[in-house]
Design a protein around this motif. Structure first.
Motif, mmCIF file in Angstrom:
data_model
loop_
_atom_site.group_PDB
_atom_site.id
_atom_site.type_symbol
_atom_site.label_atom_id
_atom_site.label_comp_id
_atom_site.label_asym_id
_atom_site.label_seq_id
_atom_site.Cartn_x
_atom_site.Cartn_y
_atom_site.Cartn_z
ATOM 1 N N LYS A 18 15.803 21.014 58.969
ATOM 2 C CA LYS A 18 15.872 19.987 60.001
ATOM 3 C C LYS A 18 17.327 19.600 60.259
ATOM 4 C CE LYS A 18 13.990 15.427 61.167
ATOM 5 N NZ LYS A 18 13.091 14.329 60.731
ATOM 6 N N TYR B 168 12.267 20.264 61.951
ATOM 7 C CA TYR B 168 11.359 20.152 60.811
ATOM 8 C C TYR B 168 11.952 20.814 59.569
ATOM 9 C CZ TYR B 168 7.898 18.953 64.369
ATOM 10 O OH TYR B 168 7.230 18.351 65.402
ATOM 11 N N ASN B 169 11.660 20.186 58.440
ATOM 12 C CA ASN B 169 11.861 20.820 57.147
ATOM 13 C C ASN B 169 10.535 21.401 56.673
ATOM 14 O OD1 ASN B 169 14.627 20.370 56.522
ATOM 15 N ND2 ASN B 169 14.173 18.189 56.177
ATOM 16 N N TYR B 170 10.511 22.665 56.304
ATOM 17 C CA TYR B 170 9.278 23.299 55.818
ATOM 18 C C TYR B 170 9.653 24.572 55.075
ATOM 19 C CZ TYR B 170 10.048 26.133 59.995
ATOM 20 O OH TYR B 170 10.611 26.931 60.945
ATOM 21 N N GLN B 171 8.707 25.057 54.294
ATOM 22 C CA GLN B 171 8.861 26.327 53.583
ATOM 23 C C GLN B 171 7.516 27.054 53.634
ATOM 24 O OE1 GLN B 171 9.310 23.334 51.544
ATOM 25 N NE2 GLN B 171 11.288 23.145 52.591
ATOM 26 N N PHE C 20 4.485 24.933 52.996
ATOM 27 C CA PHE C 20 4.838 23.659 52.365
ATOM 28 C C PHE C 20 5.484 22.752 53.415
ATOM 29 C CE2 PHE C 20 5.015 26.955 49.176
ATOM 30 C CZ PHE C 20 4.368 26.403 48.080
ATOM 31 N N GLY C 21 5.134 21.478 53.365
ATOM 32 C CA GLY C 21 5.754 20.522 54.275
ATOM 33 C C GLY C 21 4.803 20.087 55.365
ATOM 34 N N GLN C 22 5.207 19.024 56.084
ATOM 35 C CA GLN C 22 4.397 18.485 57.167
ATOM 36 C C GLN C 22 4.911 19.052 58.483
ATOM 37 O OE1 GLN C 22 3.771 14.242 57.105
ATOM 38 N NE2 GLN C 22 3.270 14.177 59.302
ATOM 39 N N ASN D 113 -1.401 17.851 57.813
ATOM 40 C CA ASN D 113 -1.154 18.751 58.937
ATOM 41 C C ASN D 113 -2.345 18.873 59.872
ATOM 42 O OD1 ASN D 113 1.465 19.469 58.079
ATOM 43 N ND2 ASN D 113 0.594 20.936 56.607
#
Length: 845
Positions: A656, A663-666, A694-696, A773
């Motif tokens: 992000k 967004y931050n996600y993995q 992983f992550g929203q 999610n």
């Protein structure tokens, strides 16, 4: 399709009618009227001949012969001689009378019926069981250490070209080429060599721990560098003409798996007959004839010469396949192997020869291929230093392709025929002719989709025109540079215009090769940067096909949820000789919903429309494909499956705030592909996959499962799932695709004649979405898309797995596979199809 281009492209240039003598018929016992299998049929004074099959039938094709007699001979019967009318197709049925002198030594049973074949109390089967029990000691693996020199020759020739064919206007400038026809190597065939490769190698074997090392000392081949992938062609031809080990239970040959006549289960699938005993050699030999119980199965028929000593070893192999076998394009197939006795008393193969005559019809021109492998200079059980066996399994000396004619004349195990010796020079001269270059350019455009113009090429042509609900009528034109522009730097681009949305799309990429070789030549080591502004269906991933291919424009159901994309990509790829590779990437992606797709947040009775989503992500992909082989096409690698798995692991991390990333996600994903060979029952391709996010994140960043609304059958997609129908942040899936290779249809007369093959698939997908999610629980994330009536069309898989299965017929016209697909779950979803008919092209032997 590129494999089709290579093989069929050559065949099409070879089809012609050639005057020849064809004799066929059935040989029967004059008294019992029963057909006689294994009767030797040959022309007087020649080596041209055949053997009757299990039904007593035979067929022989030869060029016009004059004043020739056809001999029919069989142990225990009087030889029959018949005059043949040259230049005609004729049927000649023969009745053979028993020879009383020989029958004096035979025990005659009462009755006119032949005794029913049985494995029990059958001396031929007892001999085979002895061979099976001694297989281990007769194989190379019985030695602790072994080394030897191997010579391989692989050649392809146009066969039996008629004068009418050679006199065509297109070939008038190549008359000198047709003067190199060989009529002596294979009696009855006129061969024009067009491809030849030779390899001289040293081989080293250690049993414990097992290690096989091949050191290529010399290599040369005919080159078509400007038009095809030479390395891929060589690999594919070697795959077709695989090594034959009679002691293996199964052999993959011409892309199919054949059961050995001395496989552990051979007595179940073969009939065996002892036809002669040779006592004038040491050790004494038994001539053992074998035929398949199922004439249409992937089985051999022929003769084994077996030693009558404590080893029960194979001394010689002569085998072919039954004329009724469900094998495409192949008119004749012959395999011969010779073995010699080593000081240890065991027999070791010293020469293996495989000949195959391909053609679109039983007569006329075709394509003849031959692979000869010979072995000498055996050194048994003399180990080298342990460090020596730590080297790579495949090594190539740096000067392997720099040897002159004198070297090959002194070191090749077999001399070349006169015609073979000229093929290198002839093909090199042919490629320098402007008329040949023009012809090959047109062929490349039609078959591969690209037209070359020196330092750049135009294509692919199948994307020039397409249509979809968002863009309407779409035109596209593109091209890329070739190694003639720069051997390290490559550019690719295209431009497209949609007449409905009135928008331009385009793509531009630059690729740098660290190897100094082509960016497609294995092992690849490249850095690529690109920008693309174009449309895309969310979640659609196609194999070996451009997304705007014209044929994929035809789709079922509603197909109006699309994206406009701006994608910046940086991609670093490093492949290794071991077929391990890693890929590092960075992607900045701006996606704008188009058509019926909207990004909306529905909270507190208000609807907020999101105009676009931007992400920035880093990626790492690890791939391991041991022993992988492939043909490198103009745009894709076409894999050649083997018995090893292919494992791919992917890791993605969104950041992000980086270049507008929101967004931050993995996410992680693991995919495993494996082909399981089941001998006479065909083979199964299994694909298992799993992933986790992983992550929203909103649904566009979840796993959008691969759907298919076209009428083509796609192996890795769900063929009755709608686009964007299912999304998950964690999932597992498994796909089974089984090819019976005619195991069932070969027992049904009509299907057997048509050479159809049965296929069956089953696909299962299980997944779910965490509440953070899922818009049904978290109103702050994007709502699932709806149709024009406001009904939700995107779902989670939490309730039950998605399942579909299919049964189909492959090998229709030898090219087409048609499946009837049935959807087994989520049948209450709107606008879905519960069943459908799908088709695809599939080229097989």
């Amino acid at each position: 399709m590129y494999r089709i281009s290579i093989v069929i492209g050559l065949w099409m240039s070879a089809i012609a009618v050639f005057g020849q003598t064809t004799v066929s018929g059935v040989v029967t016992d004059a008294e019992t009227k029963e057909p006689l299998p294994f009767v030797n049929v040959f022309y007087e004074g020649t080596t041209v001949g055949s053997v009757t099959d299990a039904d007593g039938a035979y067929v022989i094709h030869t060029p016009n012969l004059e004043n020739v007699n056809l001999h029919f001979s069989f142990l225990g019967y009087k030889t029959v001689i018949r005059k043949i009318r040259p230049g005609e197709t004729q049927e000649l049925n023969v009745k053979m009378a028993p020879d009383a002198k020989i029958l004096d030594e035979v025990t005659v049973t009462s009755g006119n019926q032949r005794e029913r074949y049985r494995n029990k109390n059958n001396p031929a089967v007892d001999l085979v069981r002895e061979m099976i029990s001694h297989k281990k000691e007769n194989r190379m693996e019985s030695y602790n250490f072994a080394e030897y020199e191997e010579y391989e020759k692989l050649q392809m020739s146009l066969s039996n070209m008629s004068d009418k064919f050679k006199d065509r206007k297109i070939f008038r400038k190549y008359k000198w080429l047709f003067e190199n026809v060989d009529t002596t190597t294979i009696p009855g065939k006129a061969l024009l060599p067009i491809y030849l490769q030779e390899t001289l190698s040293d081989r080293y074997y250690r049993r414990t721990p097992e290690k096989n090392i091949a050191v290529t000392k010399a290599h040369q081949k005919v080159s078509f560098d400007d038009y095809i992938d030479n390395a891929g062609l060589s690999t594919y031809l070697n795959y077709l003409y695989s090594d034959i080990d009679i002691y293996d239970n199964n052999t993959v040959l011409l892309t199919n798996q054949f059961l050995s006549p001395i496989a552990d289960s051979a007595p179940t699938f073969y009939k065996f007959y002892i036809t002669d005993t040779l006592k004038n050699v040491t050790p004494n030999l038994v001539e053992l004839v074998f035929v398949p119980r199922d004439a249409g199965g992937f089985l051999f028929q022929g003769k084994l010469y077996v030693t009558l000593d404590t080893h029960y070893a194979v001394q010689k192999v002569e085998m072919t396949v039954n004329k009724n076998i469900n094998l495409n394009w192949v008119r004749e197939l012959h395999i011969d192997q010779d073995f010699v006795q080593t000081p240890s008393g065991r027999f070791q193969v010293v020469k293996s020869r495989m000949q195959c005559d391909f053609g679109l019809s039983k007569g006329g021109g075709g394509l003849y291929g031959e692979r000869v492998v010979s072995y000498k200079n055996f050194v048994i059980d003399k180990p080298r230093e342990p460090k020596f066996y730590e080297s790579d399994s495949k090594l190539t000396l740096t000067d392997s392709e720099k040897h002159n004619d004198g070297f090959w004349l002194s070191n090749r195990h077999d001399s070349l025929s006169v015609a073979e010796s000229k093929v290198y020079q002839n093909i090199d001269s042919l490629q320098k002719l402007p008329s040949f270059k023009r012809t090959m350019d047109i062929a490349t455009l039609l078959l591969a989709g690209y037209k070359g113009f020196g330092w750049w090429e135009l294509g692919p042509v199948n994307t020039f025109y397409s249509f979809n609900p968002v863009e309407g009528f779409r035109l596209r034109v593109g091209g890329r540079t070739t190694p003639k522009f720069n051997e390290r730097l490559y550019f690719e681009t295209y431009g497209a215009y949609g007449f409905k949305d009135e928008k331009w799309k385009y793509f531009l990429s630059a690729t740098y090769s660290f190897t100094g070789k082509s960016i497609w030549q294995f092992p690849v080591h490249t850095l690529r940067a690109s920008f693309q502004r174009d449309t895309k269906i969310p979640g659609q991933e196609l194999q070996f096909v451009q997304e705007d291919n014209f044929l994929l424009s035809f789709k079922r159901g509603v197909n109006d949820k699309w994206l406009y994309n701006d994608i910046w990509n940086i991609d670093y790829l490093h492949e290794f000789d071991s077929h391990f590779s890693y890929r590092l990437g960075f992607k900045n992606w701006k996606q704008i919903p188009a058509g019926g797709l909207k990004y909306e947040i529905r909270a507190d009775d208000t609807v907020t429309e999101i105009q676009q989503v931007t992400t920035s992500e880093f990626s790492l992909e690890l791939r391991w494909a041991p022993g992988e082989q492939f043909y490198q096409g103009k745009a894709y690698r076409i894999p050649i499956p083997n018995r090893y798995p292919i494992v791919t692991a992917r890791f993605i991390g969104g950041v992000k705030g980086l270049l507008g990333g929101e967004y931050n996600y993995q996410s992680v994903a693991l995919n495993v592909f494996k082909r399981f060979y089941l001998s006479q029952f065909g083979y199964t391709d299994v694909v298992a996959e799993g992933g986790y996010v992983f992550g929203q994140v909103p649904f566009p960043l979840l796993n959008i499962h691969r759907a298919n609304q076209t009428y083509s059958y796609q192996l890795q997609s769900y063929n009755l799932m709608n686009f964007l129908e299912f999304v998950s942040d964690k999932y597992v899936s498994v796909n089974f695709d089984h090819y019976f290779n005619g195991f069932i249809f070969n027992k049904i007369p009509l299907f057997k004649k048509l050479k159809w093959r049965e296929v069956a698939t089953f696909k299962l997908l299980y997944g779910s979405i965490r509440r953070e999610n899922d818009p049904n629980y978290n109103a702050q994330t994007f709502a699932f898309p709806t149709n024009s009536d406001g009904v939700t069309t995107t779902y989670s898989l939490a309730a039950q797995p998605y399942m579909e299965c299919s049964v189909g017929i492959a090998n229709i016209f030898k090219l087409i596979r048609v499946d009837m697909v049935k959807r087994l779950s989520y049948l209450d979803h709107p606008t879905i199809s519960s069943w459908g008919i799908r088709a695809r092209f599939k080229f097989d032997f």
